[in-house]
Design an enzyme around this catalytic site. Structure first.
Site, PDB file in Angstrom:
ATOM      1  N   SER A 164       1.507 106.911  37.577  1.00 21.56           N
ATOM      2  CA  SER A 164       0.561 106.500  36.548  1.00 21.56           C
ATOM      3  C   SER A 164       0.775 105.047  36.157  1.00 21.56           C
ATOM      4  CB  SER A 164       0.796 107.404  35.332  1.00 21.56           C
ATOM      5  OG  SER A 164       0.126 106.912  34.214  1.00 21.56           O
ATOM      6  N   TYR A 172       6.522 112.171  28.641  1.00 22.20           N
ATOM      7  CA  TYR A 172       5.638 112.291  29.814  1.00 22.20           C
ATOM      8  C   TYR A 172       5.754 111.038  30.681  1.00 22.20           C
ATOM      9  CZ  TYR A 172       1.545 111.786  32.733  1.00 22.20           C
ATOM     10  OH  TYR A 172       0.725 111.557  33.809  1.00 22.20           O
ATOM     11  N   LYS A 221       7.347 110.219  34.787  1.00 21.06           N
ATOM     12  CA  LYS A 221       6.755 109.510  35.940  1.00 21.06           C
ATOM     13  C   LYS A 221       7.735 108.457  36.461  1.00 21.06           C
ATOM     14  CE  LYS A 221       3.109 111.906  36.236  1.00 21.06           C
ATOM     15  NZ  LYS A 221       2.963 112.852  37.339  1.00 21.06           N
TER      16      LYS A 221
END
Ligand code: NAD
Ligand code: WQD
Length: 344
Positions: A130, A155, A159
């Site tokens: 992302s 979150y 990544k």
């Protein structure tokens, strides 16, 4: 092209980006296998995929963190050539409340796959990363060499951790090849409206909220801040059509299958153009002939002011470029919203 259809495993393949990618892979001639635990998607997505492609991918309801179940799956479907790993939890706010859910689901599912790949002679991995890894970039548009900034949420941190896990694993085991794709803001739906985004509860993301507001499901959309240092004061993002994003996965898999790449490769997937929240709302209203009532409220905690991609590396190496216009994409989002309302 290939003499037989290569088998590709898509984890999280009934989810939003996964389902569109399954369509793109099937149309490109791949033999597609899907595993998903349906924690954030619906089995009926497979009907939509079949409606578009005329075929149904092999599907099993499996949790990717379950080593034994994944091992069994890969034994049963021997000969898988590549994995596209979408399966993850993705709600930024929830990750702040439940960090361990995110570390377990997102990191353990990847580690499980990486452990099983060499055992089953699966050599190629495409990973969903992302633009969140860049935080607020110092230079715009942001390219792949920009520094990774401290994550603003568990979150986002998963990544960054997953990217590092892949780099270390490939370094130790050169039999594994990997491409890390950093998505900007995926929006819209397949033009048929047979598949699209199914947000769980009240959407956090801008476009599903805009579409639901236009459909009368919410009185107004809250615009989070108009006092940013941008031309109209609202935040800027790079909104990319989900089918364009799906095609990039096809090119990434083809590259892995055809080239002997050594280190993991990283590509930004965006349009290269920034759009403000207000520009997006206004464009949605114009192209779809609907009203989207809005009110300006305070800033949302943790929001990045502005970010858009330099996608030239993907264009140069993957020969991929986002093609859809924002107008087409917002039309597809509205068509999908209307289809969802008809189904209720
Ligand atoms: P999604 O929630 O629609 O799809 C994820 C799918 O994975 C869902 O179908 C869910 O049921 C499944 N899943 C989750 N955990 C699983 C597990 N342990 N085992 C099996 N299946 C599991 O999300 P999406 O928007 O399609 O995102 C796909 C990937 O792209 C995710 O890794 C996400 O972090 C990443 N990503 C998304 C965006 C975005 O804005 N949508 C942006 C950047 C990166
Ligand atoms: C876009 C813009 C909001 C809702 C998030 C994740 C990120 C990535 C994609 C996966 C922002 C504004 C939104 C609303 C608003 N996912 N907005 N009113 O924040 O760029 O990114 O999804 O990796 O990690 O953080 O996307 O769609 O939530 O917001 O004004 O009701 O719309 O402030 O400027 P974002 P978004």
């Amino acid at each position: 092209m290939f003499t037989s259809s290569p088998k590709v495993l898509v984890t999280g393949g009934t989810g939003y980006i996964g389902s569109h990618t399954v369509v793109a892979l099937m149309e490109a001639g791949f033999d597609v296998y899907v595993v998903d635990n349906l924690s954030n998607s619906n089995i009926e997505v497979l009907n939509g995929i079949e409606q578009i492609t005329g075929k149904r991918p092999v599907f099993e309801n499996i949790d990717c963190t379950d080593y034994v179940a994944m091992d069994k799956f890969l034994t049963k479907h021997e000969g898988i050539k590549a994995v596209i790993h979408f399966a993850a939890s993705k709600a930024v706010g929830e990750s702040v409340e439940l960090p361990l859910k995110y570390y377990r689901n997102n990191v353990v599912s990847l580690v499980t796959l990486l452990e099983l790949m060499p055992i089953h002679k699966v050599e190629n991995l495409v990973f969903s990363s992302s633009c969140t890894v860049y935080g607020q970039p110092d230079v715009l548009p942001v390219d792949e060499k920009a520094p990774i900034k401290k994550a603003l949420s568990p979150y986002g941190n998963t990544k960054q951790i997953c990217e590092e896990v892949i780099v270390d694993t490939v370094h130790a085991n050169p039999a594994i090849k990997s491409i890390l794709l950093r998505y900007f803001n995926p929006i819209g739906a397949h033009s048929s409206a047979a598949i699209g985004e199914l947000p769980n509860g009240v959407p956090n993301n801008l476009v599903p909220f805009v579409a639901q507001t236009a459909a009368g499901l919410h009185k107004k959309i809250k615009v989070f801040g108009n006092d940013y240092n941008t031309p109209d004061g609202t935040c800027i993002r790079d909104y990319i059509n989900v089918m364009d994003l799906a095609y990039a996965h096809v090119t990434a898999v083809e590259r892995l299958l055809n080239k002997d790449i050594q280190e993991p490769e990283v590509y930004n997937l965006g349009t290269g153009k920034g759009l403000s929240v207000m520009e997006l709302i206004k464009t949605f209203e114009v192209v779809n002939g609907v009203k989207v009532p809005y009110e300006i409220v305070g800033r949302r905690e943790g929001d990045i002011e502005q970010v858009w991609a330099n996608p030239s590396l993907a264009q140069k190496v993957l020969k991929w470029k986002a093609k859809a216009t924002i107008e087409e994409t917002l039309e597809s989002a509205w068509k999908w919203q209307q289809r969802c309302m008809e189904r209720k």
